[in-house]
Design a protein around this motif. Structure first.
Motif, short mmCIF file in Angstrom:
data_model
loop_
_atom_site.label_atom_id
_atom_site.label_comp_id
_atom_site.label_asym_id
_atom_site.label_seq_id
_atom_site.Cartn_x
_atom_site.Cartn_y
_atom_site.Cartn_z
N ILE A 1 -9.01 5.49 9.30
CA ILE A 1 -7.87 6.09 10.00
C ILE A 1 -7.68 7.55 9.62
CG2 ILE A 1 -5.34 6.02 10.13
CD1 ILE A 1 -5.61 2.95 10.17
N PHE A 2 -7.97 7.88 8.36
CA PHE A 2 -7.82 9.27 7.93
C PHE A 2 -9.15 10.03 7.93
CE2 PHE A 2 -4.16 7.02 6.22
CZ PHE A 2 -3.13 7.84 6.67
N ASP A 3 -10.18 9.40 8.49
CA ASP A 3 -11.49 10.03 8.68
C ASP A 3 -12.03 10.61 7.38
OD1 ASP A 3 -13.73 10.83 10.10
OD2 ASP A 3 -12.85 12.76 10.67
N LEU B 1 0.86 -1.18 0.00
CA LEU B 1 0.00 0.00 0.00
C LEU B 1 0.89 1.22 0.00
CD1 LEU B 1 -2.74 1.59 0.52
CD2 LEU B 1 -2.20 1.33 2.97
N GLU B 2 0.64 2.14 -0.93
CA GLU B 2 1.37 3.40 -0.97
C GLU B 2 0.45 4.56 -0.58
OE1 GLU B 2 3.85 0.71 -2.20
OE2 GLU B 2 2.20 1.08 -3.62
N ILE B 3 1.00 5.50 0.17
CA ILE B 3 0.28 6.71 0.57
C ILE B 3 1.18 7.90 0.32
CG2 ILE B 3 -0.82 7.96 2.48
CD1 ILE B 3 -1.40 5.30 3.82
N ALA B 4 0.60 8.96 -0.22
CA ALA B 4 1.36 10.19 -0.45
C ALA B 4 0.43 11.39 -0.29
CB ALA B 4 1.98 10.19 -1.85
N GLY B 5 1.02 12.52 0.06
CA GLY B 5 0.22 13.72 0.22
C GLY B 5 1.03 14.97 -0.02
N ILE C 1 -0.98 1.00 9.06
CA ILE C 1 -1.32 2.28 8.44
C ILE C 1 -1.20 3.42 9.45
CG2 ILE C 1 -3.16 3.63 7.34
CD1 ILE C 1 -4.21 0.98 6.19
N ALA C 2 -1.68 3.20 10.67
CA ALA C 2 -1.70 4.27 11.67
C ALA C 2 -0.31 4.64 12.16
CB ALA C 2 -2.57 3.84 12.86
N ARG C 3 0.64 3.71 12.02
CA ARG C 3 1.98 3.95 12.55
C ARG C 3 2.56 5.27 12.02
NH1 ARG C 3 4.07 -0.78 11.31
NH2 ARG C 3 3.52 -1.64 13.34
N ASP C 4 2.36 5.55 10.74
CA ASP C 4 2.91 6.77 10.14
C ASP C 4 1.82 7.71 9.65
OD1 ASP C 4 5.69 6.15 10.43
OD2 ASP C 4 5.47 4.68 8.84
N ALA C 5 0.58 7.51 10.12
CA ALA C 5 -0.52 8.35 9.63
C ALA C 5 -0.28 9.83 9.91
CB ALA C 5 -1.84 7.90 10.28
#
Length: 311
Positions: free
Chosen positions: A282-284, A141-145, A190-194
């Motif tokens: 987690i990101f609401d 899973l990749e996440i970026a912002g 996921i929450a570890r680095d949210a």
């Protein structure tokens, strides 16, 4: 110029032939793909099996022939998490290059997230404001912002749909206790680095890309792919939560009969849905918009940008 983009993913090998030039959207000309399922062709030590290596090599060799037949003057070839994380990654890459002449670049998880973010930014444009981008692949899973073309934050976690299916769903439908444990492990990861994403405030637009998210959105009522890429699509969080209990009780054959689900990926629907639900919670986020561009388009766009600078 006509370019072949060879994407060796954890689920699928995909050659996308595109007509591209600076300042224009890459125009798909043809596509060739095979379900390699490399994330599931790993032995107990985490090495790609001989069968997996043979299937990968045969696909790359055939992709070279297809690219030549289609008149490609260049080919961008890369591999993602299944090859990246395999303990025999160097041997696999060397075998493929020796047999086919193709040197596969191995993208880091951070690069996957960064290039996918670039594709999403170009698709939605500057008016989208600050973006949060989520991409469920087969292995990760990749996440970026961020608010620019390059993300402020970008990271990867080994909780892709194929990897979870191989680890937790090999014996069929898990028990209620097993599902609770799996959900917790996904959410901890996921929450570890949210906070990396949340620290800069809520995004103006939350976006999901790639096949797993598209399939789950289709199950939840999004428009079919046949309606074209310009039709707005989204994954509604409330609808996903409503459907998840029934998805957890369905057989693979029943999942394969759902709209938007290919038989080769049906066993990944439930783990993918659990990851999607966790991202929303987690990101609401009430929903995730679906972007038709993802990693392959990001690779093309970055290459075009480099050629423009060199020119």
């Amino acid at each position: 110029m006509r370019v072949g983009v060879l994407d060796i993913g954890s689920n699928t090998g995909h050659l996308l032939v595109v007509d591209a030039h600076g300042g224009a959207a890459p125009l798909p000309a043809s596509s060739y793909k095979q379900p390699l399922r490399l994330a599931e062709h790993l032995d107990e030590a985490g090495a790609v099996t001989p069968e997996g290596i043979d299937a990968l090599t045969a696909f790359v060799a055939e992709s070279v022939r297809v690219a030549e037949d289609r008149g490609c003057e260049d080919m961008l070839a890369f591999a993602t998490s299944a090859v990246r994380d395999a303990v025999n990654s160097d041997a696999v890459l060397a075998h493929v290059e020796r047999e086919t002449g193709v040197e596969l670049a191995v993208l880091s998880g951070g690069d996957e997230a960064r290039l996918t973010f670039l594709a999403v930014r170009r698709w939605f444009g500057w008016s989208a404001g600050r973006l949060a981008v989520f991409d469920i692949g087969g292995g990760s899973l990749e996440i970026a912002g961020g608010a620019d073309e390059a993300p402020d934050v970008a990271w990867s976690m080994p909780i892709g749909a194929a990897r979870l299916a191989r680890t937790y769903f090999v014996d069929g439908t898990p028990s209620e206790d097993d599902v609770r444990r799996i959900r917790h492990e996904i959410r901890v990861a996921i929450a570890r680095d949210a906070g990396l994403l949340l620290r800069s405030g809520r995004p103006d637009r939350a976006v999901a890309t790639s096949k797993t998210f598209r399939s789950i959105a289709r199950i939840c009522g999004a428009a079919p792919s046949g309606d074209g890429p310009l039709v707005p699509r989204s994954l509604d969080g409330a609808e996903l939560r409503r459907l998840l209990p029934s998805l957890l009780t369905r057989s693979v054959a029943e999942l394969a009969a759902l709209p938007g689900v290919s038989p080769s990926r049906a066993h990944q629907v439930v783990p993918g849905a659990l990851v999607a639900e966790a991202c929303l919670d987690i990101f609401d986020l009430p929903a995730l918009e679906i972007c038709p561009w993802a990693l392959r388009e990001g690779v093309i766009l970055e290459r075009l940008d480099q050629l423009s600078v060199l020119g």
